[in-house]
Write a protein that holds these residues in place. Structure first.
Motif, PDB file in Angstrom:
ATOM      1  N   GLY A  16     -13.105  49.453  88.391  1.00 56.99           N
ATOM      2  CA  GLY A  16     -12.424  49.868  87.159  1.00 56.99           C
ATOM      3  C   GLY A  16     -13.406  50.542  86.215  1.00 56.99           C
ATOM      4  O   GLY A  16     -14.385  49.925  85.780  1.00 56.99           O
ATOM      5  N   ALA A  17     -13.153  51.820  85.931  1.00 58.76           N
ATOM      6  CA  ALA A  17     -14.025  52.570  85.009  1.00 58.76           C
ATOM      7  C   ALA A  17     -13.297  52.821  83.694  1.00 58.76           C
ATOM      8  O   ALA A  17     -13.303  53.922  83.160  1.00 58.76           O
ATOM      9  N   ASP A  48     -12.945  53.671  90.729  1.00 64.66           N
ATOM     10  CA  ASP A  48     -11.687  53.662  89.973  1.00 64.66           C
ATOM     11  C   ASP A  48     -10.588  54.337  90.790  1.00 64.66           C
ATOM     12  O   ASP A  48     -10.789  55.416  91.369  1.00 64.66           O
ATOM     13  N   ALA A  60      -5.472  56.146  73.388  1.00 62.20           N
ATOM     14  CA  ALA A  60      -5.537  55.086  72.369  1.00 62.20           C
ATOM     15  C   ALA A  60      -5.511  55.657  70.959  1.00 62.20           C
ATOM     16  O   ALA A  60      -6.044  56.746  70.702  1.00 62.20           O
ATOM     17  N   ARG A 146      -9.316  53.607  95.165  1.00 62.22           N
ATOM     18  CA  ARG A 146      -8.568  52.397  94.830  1.00 62.22           C
ATOM     19  C   ARG A 146      -9.000  51.240  95.729  1.00 62.22           C
ATOM     20  O   ARG A 146      -9.014  51.373  96.950  1.00 62.22           O
ATOM     21  N   VAL A 147      -9.342  50.150  95.118  1.00 55.63           N
ATOM     22  CA  VAL A 147      -9.756  48.965  95.873  1.00 55.63           C
ATOM     23  C   VAL A 147      -8.509  48.160  96.248  1.00 55.63           C
ATOM     24  O   VAL A 147      -7.700  47.816  95.385  1.00 55.63           O
ATOM     25  N   ALA A 175     -13.154  44.800  86.594  1.00 53.31           N
ATOM     26  CA  ALA A 175     -12.826  45.356  85.268  1.00 53.31           C
ATOM     27  C   ALA A 175     -11.549  46.174  85.404  1.00 53.31           C
ATOM     28  O   ALA A 175     -11.455  47.293  84.910  1.00 53.31           O
ATOM     29  N   GLY A 185      -3.524  53.577  85.992  1.00 52.67           N
ATOM     30  CA  GLY A 185      -4.243  53.000  87.138  1.00 52.67           C
ATOM     31  C   GLY A 185      -4.319  51.491  87.063  1.00 52.67           C
ATOM     32  O   GLY A 185      -4.685  50.828  88.036  1.00 52.67           O
ATOM     33  N   ILE A 193      -6.694  40.618  93.619  1.00 53.78           N
ATOM     34  CA  ILE A 193      -8.079  40.542  94.110  1.00 53.78           C
ATOM     35  C   ILE A 193      -8.739  39.270  93.566  1.00 53.78           C
ATOM     36  O   ILE A 193      -9.387  38.526  94.299  1.00 53.78           O
ATOM     37  N   GLY A 394     -13.001  42.220  80.271  1.00 54.97           N
ATOM     38  CA  GLY A 394     -11.916  43.028  79.692  1.00 54.97           C
ATOM     39  C   GLY A 394     -10.549  42.386  79.801  1.00 54.97           C
ATOM     40  O   GLY A 394     -10.390  41.154  79.795  1.00 54.97           O
ATOM     41  N   GLU A 395      -9.563  43.242  79.935  1.00 53.75           N
ATOM     42  CA  GLU A 395      -8.170  42.820  79.818  1.00 53.75           C
ATOM     43  C   GLU A 395      -7.688  41.962  80.985  1.00 53.75           C
ATOM     44  O   GLU A 395      -6.650  41.304  80.871  1.00 53.75           O
ATOM     45  N   GLY A 405      -7.793  47.782  67.128  1.00 56.26           N
ATOM     46  CA  GLY A 405      -9.108  47.991  67.732  1.00 56.26           C
ATOM     47  C   GLY A 405      -9.659  46.730  68.371  1.00 56.26           C
ATOM     48  O   GLY A 405     -10.756  46.731  68.931  1.00 56.26           O
TER      49      GLY A 405
HETATM   50  C1  LIG Z   1      -1.043  53.499  74.797  1.00 52.38           C
HETATM   51  C2  LIG Z   1      -2.174  52.557  74.532  1.00 52.38           C
HETATM   52  C3  LIG Z   1      -2.892  52.646  73.336  1.00 52.38           C
HETATM   53  C4  LIG Z   1      -3.920  51.756  73.069  1.00 52.38           C
HETATM   54  N1  LIG Z   1      -4.621  51.889  71.908  1.00 52.38           N
HETATM   55  C5  LIG Z   1      -5.640  51.028  71.644  1.00 52.38           C
HETATM   56  C6  LIG Z   1      -6.448  51.202  70.488  1.00 52.38           C
HETATM   57  O1  LIG Z   1      -6.330  52.206  69.764  1.00 52.38           O
HETATM   58  N2  LIG Z   1      -7.404  50.260  70.231  1.00 52.38           N
HETATM   59  C7  LIG Z   1      -7.609  49.169  71.057  1.00 52.38           C
HETATM   60  O2  LIG Z   1      -8.466  48.340  70.757  1.00 52.38           O
HETATM   61  N3  LIG Z   1      -6.878  49.025  72.182  1.00 52.38           N
HETATM   62  C8  LIG Z   1      -5.938  49.927  72.504  1.00 52.38           C
HETATM   63  N4  LIG Z   1      -5.224  49.788  73.659  1.00 52.38           N
HETATM   64  C9  LIG Z   1      -5.599  48.681  74.576  1.00 52.38           C
HETATM   65  C10 LIG Z   1      -6.894  49.043  75.342  1.00 52.38           C
HETATM   66  O3  LIG Z   1      -6.759  50.364  75.828  1.00 52.38           O
HETATM   67  C11 LIG Z   1      -7.139  48.090  76.497  1.00 52.38           C
HETATM   68  O4  LIG Z   1      -7.089  46.755  76.080  1.00 52.38           O
HETATM   69  C12 LIG Z   1      -8.495  48.369  77.139  1.00 52.38           C
HETATM   70  O5  LIG Z   1      -8.523  49.691  77.595  1.00 52.38           O
HETATM   71  C13 LIG Z   1      -8.760  47.422  78.297  1.00 52.38           C
HETATM   72  O6  LIG Z   1      -9.918  47.853  78.939  1.00 52.38           O
HETATM   73  P1  LIG Z   1     -10.218  47.410  80.429  1.00 52.38           P
HETATM   74  O7  LIG Z   1     -11.424  48.192  80.849  1.00 52.38           O
HETATM   75  O8  LIG Z   1     -10.275  45.954  80.548  1.00 52.38           O
HETATM   76  O9  LIG Z   1      -8.964  47.889  81.288  1.00 52.38           O
HETATM   77  P2  LIG Z   1      -8.366  49.347  81.489  1.00 52.38           P
HETATM   78  O10 LIG Z   1      -8.679  50.219  80.360  1.00 52.38           O
HETATM   79  O11 LIG Z   1      -6.945  49.131  81.844  1.00 52.38           O
HETATM   80  O12 LIG Z   1      -9.162  49.913  82.724  1.00 52.38           O
HETATM   81  C14 LIG Z   1      -8.986  49.390  84.024  1.00 52.38           C
HETATM   82  C15 LIG Z   1      -9.402  50.457  85.029  1.00 52.38           C
HETATM   83  O13 LIG Z   1      -9.371  49.863  86.323  1.00 52.38           O
HETATM   84  C16 LIG Z   1      -8.820  50.765  87.255  1.00 52.38           C
HETATM   85  N5  LIG Z   1      -8.235  49.973  88.333  1.00 52.38           N
HETATM   86  C17 LIG Z   1      -7.256  49.052  88.247  1.00 52.38           C
HETATM   87  N6  LIG Z   1      -7.005  48.524  89.459  1.00 52.38           N
HETATM   88  C18 LIG Z   1      -7.858  49.130  90.324  1.00 52.38           C
HETATM   89  C19 LIG Z   1      -8.090  49.016  91.722  1.00 52.38           C
HETATM   90  N7  LIG Z   1      -7.384  48.166  92.496  1.00 52.38           N
HETATM   91  N8  LIG Z   1      -9.045  49.808  92.299  1.00 52.38           N
HETATM   92  C20 LIG Z   1      -9.773  50.679  91.549  1.00 52.38           C
HETATM   93  N9  LIG Z   1      -9.588  50.816  90.209  1.00 52.38           N
HETATM   94  C21 LIG Z   1      -8.647  50.055  89.610  1.00 52.38           C
HETATM   95  C22 LIG Z   1      -7.786  51.531  86.463  1.00 52.38           C
HETATM   96  O14 LIG Z   1      -7.541  52.792  87.044  1.00 52.38           O
HETATM   97  C23 LIG Z   1      -8.439  51.636  85.070  1.00 52.38           C
HETATM   98  O15 LIG Z   1      -9.166  52.833  84.947  1.00 52.38           O
HETATM   99  C24 LIG Z   1      -4.230  50.712  73.994  1.00 52.38           C
HETATM  100  C25 LIG Z   1      -3.541  50.636  75.195  1.00 52.38           C
HETATM  101  C26 LIG Z   1      -2.523  51.550  75.480  1.00 52.38           C
HETATM  102  C27 LIG Z   1      -1.800  51.450  76.776  1.00 52.38           C
END
Ligand SMILES: Cc1cc2nc3c(=O)[nH]c(=O)nc-3n(C[C@H](O)[C@H](O)[C@H](O)COP(=O)(O)OP(=O)(O)OC[C@H]3O[C@@H](n4cnc5c(N)ncnc54)[C@H](O)[C@@H]3O)c2cc1C
Length: 433
Positions: A16-17, A48, A60, A146-147, A175, A185, A193, A394-395, A405
């Protein structure tokens, strides 16, 4: 399977990037660099599944990216482990985020709400800075990659994808985000996983920060589509107990409710309804008034018409609709309002019940409620307690923040803590060799 040769094993593979994955990778490499090591001599790989990196960062904050909030603490998050959230946010705080981005050439500015955005008001600035820093540090990104699954091979892990040769990694960072905005994604594969590597996932995985669709019995409110005003939204249990409230802008739409207050309250309503079908949403359109104060306000109108005075507090169309719901002619002078009608209107002004049919689901959600429980993670380094060598950031973890934020801050904080810990263990391994 493509004909090209199998890739070389890597020391760290980050799945996850997005925000948390990029932060983890950069933090590992920066920590190594700070000890005088050339980070390019360490194999750090980001995988990713998405064709385009950083979709969520770009969308965002309406394309401006609300990177963090001026004031961040555990109270802005839904979590069963506030102490862990508190210590995480202290160890890499909003100020650390501001400094981190300043060092990458991205200055953040604070808006009156406390939200922080890049001074360019353009999310591309944030994504480009992260990708440029990753490139400078020699971090490799493969996408779309994709993993599908990860197997523990002792030592290390094998990462499998239907479209690519397997990759061996000494350590893994999950991540993968949650399920919000699946077209980015993040479709929930990360949970499968994590489960296969010994973790549990909370019973419920729900959309959070999501607009709400009203039920037919409250459809009248959609006639007011386009109105935006401050209001206090509360989740009220069938017992009458107020479970959670938010006061903020509320937008009425053609399907129901959107904007900061409805989105903040959404996960609390959905969660409450899981165990209490009669839990409902209540809106106070006079956020600073109780029922008694609103009733007094109407009592004091005298000869003035109801609508004239309501208009000074709430939008005219909303005032007219609330009068209609209370069976009151809005041109009625205050003194001519029968007691029961006056009290009915005061009740609607401070406690309109809105029945919600559903939320708009993961496609429209900004974040996910639920995930891998924090008690399964070592809070010091975000390493799995069940699977050594696996980190989760992360999430994907069972923490979700309010609008403002906070969710990115969680991604930056956890990514930074895991990244610096991984760098430390790489340095230890090297010195023990
Ligand atoms: C419309 C929208 C607006 C937002 N605005 C804000 C904001 O302004 N401020 C804020 O704080 N938060 C905002 N958020 C929330 C914030 O974007 C997320 O909480 C944050 O991006 C989470 O980061 P992350 O890296 O944990 O996950 P993600 O950003 O979801 O990244 C996960 C990555 O993992 C990759 N992935 C997933 N499964 C696989 C797999 N099996 N193999 C390979 N790759 C994979 C995905 O392609 C993705 O690139 C917003 C969210 C949305 C949807």
């Amino acid at each position: 399977m493509p004909p090209n040769a199998a890739p070389k094993p890597v020391q760290v593979a980050i799945i996850g990037a997005g925000a948390s994955g990029l932060m983890t990778a950069i933090s590992i490499a920066q920590a190594l660099e700070s000890t005088g090591q050339n980070p390019k001599s360490t194999n750090i790989l980001l995988l990713d599944g998405s064709k385009k990196i950083g979709i969520k960062i770009l969308v965002a904050g309406g394309g401006r990216c609300n990177v963090t909030h001026h004031q961040v603490d555990e109270h802005q998050y839904a979590t069963t482990k506030p102490a862990i959230v508190r210590s995480t946010l202290k160890r890499f705080s909003a100020s650390d985020t501001i400094n981190f981005f300043a060092n990458l050439g991205v200055d953040l500015k604070q808006e009156p709400t406390g939200k922080m955005f890049p001074t360019t008001d353009d999310a591309h600035t944030v994504l480009h800075a992260l990708l440029n820093e990753a490139a400078r540090l020699g971090i490799k990104i493969l996408n779309p990659w994709r993993v599908e699954s990860i197997t523990q091979t002792n030592p290390g892990f094998t990462i499998d994808s239907p479209d690519h040769h397997p990759i061996h990694a000494d350590c893994i960072v999950l991540a993968t985000g949650g399920k919000a905005l699946p077209k980015s994604g993040s479709d929930g594969q990360g949970y499968k996983i994590a489960k296969s590597l010994g973790h549990s996932i909370t019973k419920d995985i729900l959309p959070a920060l999501v607009p709400l669709i009203v039920a037919d019995s409250s459809r009248w409110i959609t006639e007011l589509s386009g109105i935006a005003c401050p209001a206090t939204l509360s989740v009220v249990a069938s017992t009458g107990k107020h479970i959670k409230s938010f006061t903020n802008d509320t937008l009425i739409t053609h399907f129901g409710l959107s904007g900061p207050a409805p989105m903040d309250i959404s996960r609390y309503l959905t969660t409450a309804k899981l165990t209490d079908r009669k839990a409902h949403l209540q809106i106070n359109w006079f956020p600073d008034h109780t029922f008694e104060q609103a009733d007094q306000f109407l009592t004091n109108l005298g000869k003035a018409q109801v609508s004239t005075h309501l208009r000074t507090h709430i939008p005219e169309r909303l005032a007219a609709a609330l009068c209609q719901q209370a069976n009151i002619d809005p041109t009625t002078p205050g003194h001519a309002l029968p007691r029961e009608s006056r009290r009915a209107l005061a009740h609607l002004l401070t406690a309109t019940t809105i029945h919600i049919q559903a939320d708009r689901g993961f496609t429209h959600a900004e974040v996910t409620a639920g995930g891998v429980p924090l008690e399964e993670i070592n809070r010091k380094d975000f390493q799995s307690r069940t699977c050594p060598g696996l980190y989760l950031v992360g999430e994907i973890l069972d923490v979700d923040g309010r609008i403002g934020g906070y969710n990115f801050q969680w991604a930056w904080s956890t990514g930074h803590i895991a990244g610096t810990a991984i760098a430390k263990s790489l340095l230890n391994d090297a010195s023990n060799r």
